[in-house]
Design a protein around this motif. Structure first.
Motif, PDB file in Angstrom:
ATOM      1  N   PRO A  16       0.850  -1.187   0.000  1.00  0.00           N
ATOM      2  CA  PRO A  16       0.000   0.000   0.000  1.00  0.00           C
ATOM      3  C   PRO A  16       0.892   1.247   0.000  1.00  0.00           C
ATOM      4  O   PRO A  16       1.946   1.248   0.645  1.00  0.00           O
ATOM      5  CB  PRO A  16      -0.773  -0.116   1.322  1.00  0.00           C
ATOM      6  CG  PRO A  16      -0.716  -1.566   1.677  1.00  0.00           C
ATOM      7  CD  PRO A  16       0.595  -2.066   1.153  1.00  0.00           C
ATOM      8  N   SER A  17       0.443   2.272  -0.703  1.00  0.00           N
ATOM      9  CA  SER A  17       1.227   3.500  -0.836  1.00  0.00           C
ATOM     10  C   SER A  17       1.549   4.112   0.531  1.00  0.00           C
ATOM     11  O   SER A  17       0.663   4.271   1.369  1.00  0.00           O
ATOM     12  CB  SER A  17       0.416   4.491  -1.676  1.00  0.00           C
ATOM     13  OG  SER A  17       1.146   5.670  -1.844  1.00  0.00           O
ATOM     14  N   GLY A  18       2.823   4.412   0.755  1.00  0.00           N
ATOM     15  CA  GLY A  18       3.245   5.008   2.019  1.00  0.00           C
ATOM     16  C   GLY A  18       3.891   4.029   2.983  1.00  0.00           C
ATOM     17  O   GLY A  18       4.416   4.417   4.022  1.00  0.00           O
ATOM     18  N   SER A  22       9.378   1.956  -1.587  1.00  0.00           N
ATOM     19  CA  SER A  22      10.425   2.572  -2.414  1.00  0.00           C
ATOM     20  C   SER A  22      11.717   2.733  -1.624  1.00  0.00           C
ATOM     21  O   SER A  22      12.805   2.520  -2.156  1.00  0.00           O
ATOM     22  CB  SER A  22      10.002   3.941  -2.925  1.00  0.00           C
ATOM     23  OG  SER A  22       8.773   3.842  -3.552  1.00  0.00           O
ATOM     24  N   LEU A 174      12.845  -0.167  10.169  1.00  0.00           N
ATOM     25  CA  LEU A 174      13.374  -0.204   8.797  1.00  0.00           C
ATOM     26  C   LEU A 174      14.508  -1.217   8.633  1.00  0.00           C
ATOM     27  O   LEU A 174      14.551  -1.961   7.651  1.00  0.00           O
ATOM     28  CB  LEU A 174      13.843   1.194   8.380  1.00  0.00           C
ATOM     29  CG  LEU A 174      14.262   1.356   6.917  1.00  0.00           C
ATOM     30  CD1 LEU A 174      13.087   1.179   5.972  1.00  0.00           C
ATOM     31  CD2 LEU A 174      14.910   2.714   6.687  1.00  0.00           C
TER      32      LEU A 174
HETATM   33  P1  ADP Z   1       6.087   3.851  -0.628  1.00  0.00           P
HETATM   34  O1  ADP Z   1       7.114   3.716  -1.702  1.00  0.00           O
HETATM   35  O2  ADP Z   1       5.679   2.530  -0.052  1.00  0.00           O
HETATM   36  O3  ADP Z   1       4.908   4.694  -1.013  1.00  0.00           O
HETATM   37  P2  ADP Z   1       8.110   5.474   0.763  1.00  0.00           P
HETATM   38  O4  ADP Z   1       9.318   4.607   0.609  1.00  0.00           O
HETATM   39  O5  ADP Z   1       8.030   6.725  -0.030  1.00  0.00           O
HETATM   40  O6  ADP Z   1       6.760   4.605   0.615  1.00  0.00           O
HETATM   41  O7  ADP Z   1       7.998   5.795   2.341  1.00  0.00           O
HETATM   42  C1  ADP Z   1       6.960   6.645   2.850  1.00  0.00           C
HETATM   43  C2  ADP Z   1       7.552   7.504   3.974  1.00  0.00           C
HETATM   44  O8  ADP Z   1       7.803   6.689   5.121  1.00  0.00           O
HETATM   45  C3  ADP Z   1       8.876   8.156   3.605  1.00  0.00           C
HETATM   46  O9  ADP Z   1       8.900   9.451   4.123  1.00  0.00           O
HETATM   47  C4  ADP Z   1       9.918   7.250   4.261  1.00  0.00           C
HETATM   48  O10 ADP Z   1      11.096   7.955   4.589  1.00  0.00           O
HETATM   49  C5  ADP Z   1       9.183   6.776   5.508  1.00  0.00           C
HETATM   50  N1  ADP Z   1       9.568   5.428   5.987  1.00  0.00           N
HETATM   51  C6  ADP Z   1       9.785   4.327   5.239  1.00  0.00           C
HETATM   52  N2  ADP Z   1      10.060   3.249   6.008  1.00  0.00           N
HETATM   53  C7  ADP Z   1      10.015   3.674   7.291  1.00  0.00           C
HETATM   54  C8  ADP Z   1      10.216   3.036   8.570  1.00  0.00           C
HETATM   55  N3  ADP Z   1      10.486   1.727   8.689  1.00  0.00           N
HETATM   56  N4  ADP Z   1      10.082   3.800   9.675  1.00  0.00           N
HETATM   57  C9  ADP Z   1       9.780   5.112   9.566  1.00  0.00           C
HETATM   58  N5  ADP Z   1       9.584   5.783   8.403  1.00  0.00           N
HETATM   59  C10 ADP Z   1       9.695   5.078   7.276  1.00  0.00           C
END
Ligand code: ADP
Ligand code: 5GP
Length: 208
Positions: A16-18, A22, A174
């Motif tokens: 899911p987005s967010g 990525s 992460l």
């Molecule tokens: P997606 O590609 O799934 O839409 P992103 O990689 O852009 O998501 O991540 C969404 C946001 O969450 C970004 O600001 C990223 O830095 C943050 N983020 C990603 N993984 C974690 C994590 N494990 N803990 C805290 N923040 C995270």
């Protein structure tokens, strides 16, 4: 085929987005030898800093339509008002050359890959819970309120699809999520069936 003597592995990652897909995928490709991103085709406009042919192949709606018509996609989907697709020819070429490929695609696309002609290893990434997803997506600041609500509104249906994936990674901490993703790639690469060339070379050094 590469020096490894096997075809490349097709990895698919969806979330899911967010969720942080990525973030995880970028780092995985950066830090894993012989693993490349597949460059998708999209009708969306380039964002600042995105280079054609690197982030995506940016095409207009007619060009995308023409690719659908000549069955040039391994999968394609409408995602948030734009179209995105993975070219089948470039995918085959990369895998034939022996490099592993990572497809960062949405859940609909992953479903099509599973039903398609190229075997794939699929990974679903989920956030630890919905409030965390909301926080991450709004924290990223890349969507306006309406887009944010739309993305969050789709999240549950997307997450429900986890059962159709080979692996599930929960992106809470992460580092933990990243090391699990690495473990998946490493384990898939060590499947005996993919190591036949290497095994033969070793065995041929043994006296009969
Ligand atoms: P997606 O590609 O799934 O839409 P992103 O990689 O852009 O998501 O991540 C969404 C946001 O969450 C970004 O600001 C990223 O830095 C943050 N983020 C990603 N993984 C974690 C994590 N494990 N803990 C805290 N923040 C995270
Ligand atoms: P973005 O516009 O933020 O780059 O991507 C939006 C969404 O489209 C992400 O969830 C991304 O994974 C997905 N996506 C990117 N490329 C493809 C593709 O080739 N096929 C499919 N089905 N989804 C894609």
């Amino acid at each position: 085929m590469s020096m490894r003597g096997r075809e490349g592995i097709l990895f698919v990652i969806s979330a899911p987005s967010g969720t942080g897909k990525s973030t995880l995928a970028r780092r995985l490709v950066d830090e894993t030898p012989e693993l490349e991103f597949s460059v998708s085709f999209t009708t969306r406009a380039p964002r600042e800093g995105e280079v054609d042919g690197s982030a995506y192949h940016f095409v207009d709606a007619a060009a995308f339509e023409a690719m659908i018509a000549r069955e040039a996609f391994l999968e394609w989907a409408n995602v948030f008002d734009n179209r995105y697709g993975t070219g089948i020819e470039t995918t085959r070429e990369s895998l034939d050359a022996g490099g592993d490929l990572l497809l960062d695609i949405d859940v609909q696309g992953a479903r099509q890959v599973r039903g398609g002609p190229i075997p794939a290893t699929t990974v679903m990434v989920l956030p630890p819970d919905f409030p965390t997803l909301e926080r991450r997506l709004s924290g990223r600041g890349s969507e306006d309120e309406a887009q944010l609500r739309r993305r969050l509104g789709r999240a549950r249906d997307e997450a429900e699809d986890y059962d159709n994936f080979d692996y599930l990674v929960v992106n809470d901490d992460l580092e933990t999520a990243y090391s699990e993703l690495q473990a998946i790639v490493r384990a898939e690469r060590r499947r005996a069936i993919r190591c036949r060339g290497e095994a033969r070379r070793i065995i041929e050094t043994f006296p009969a």
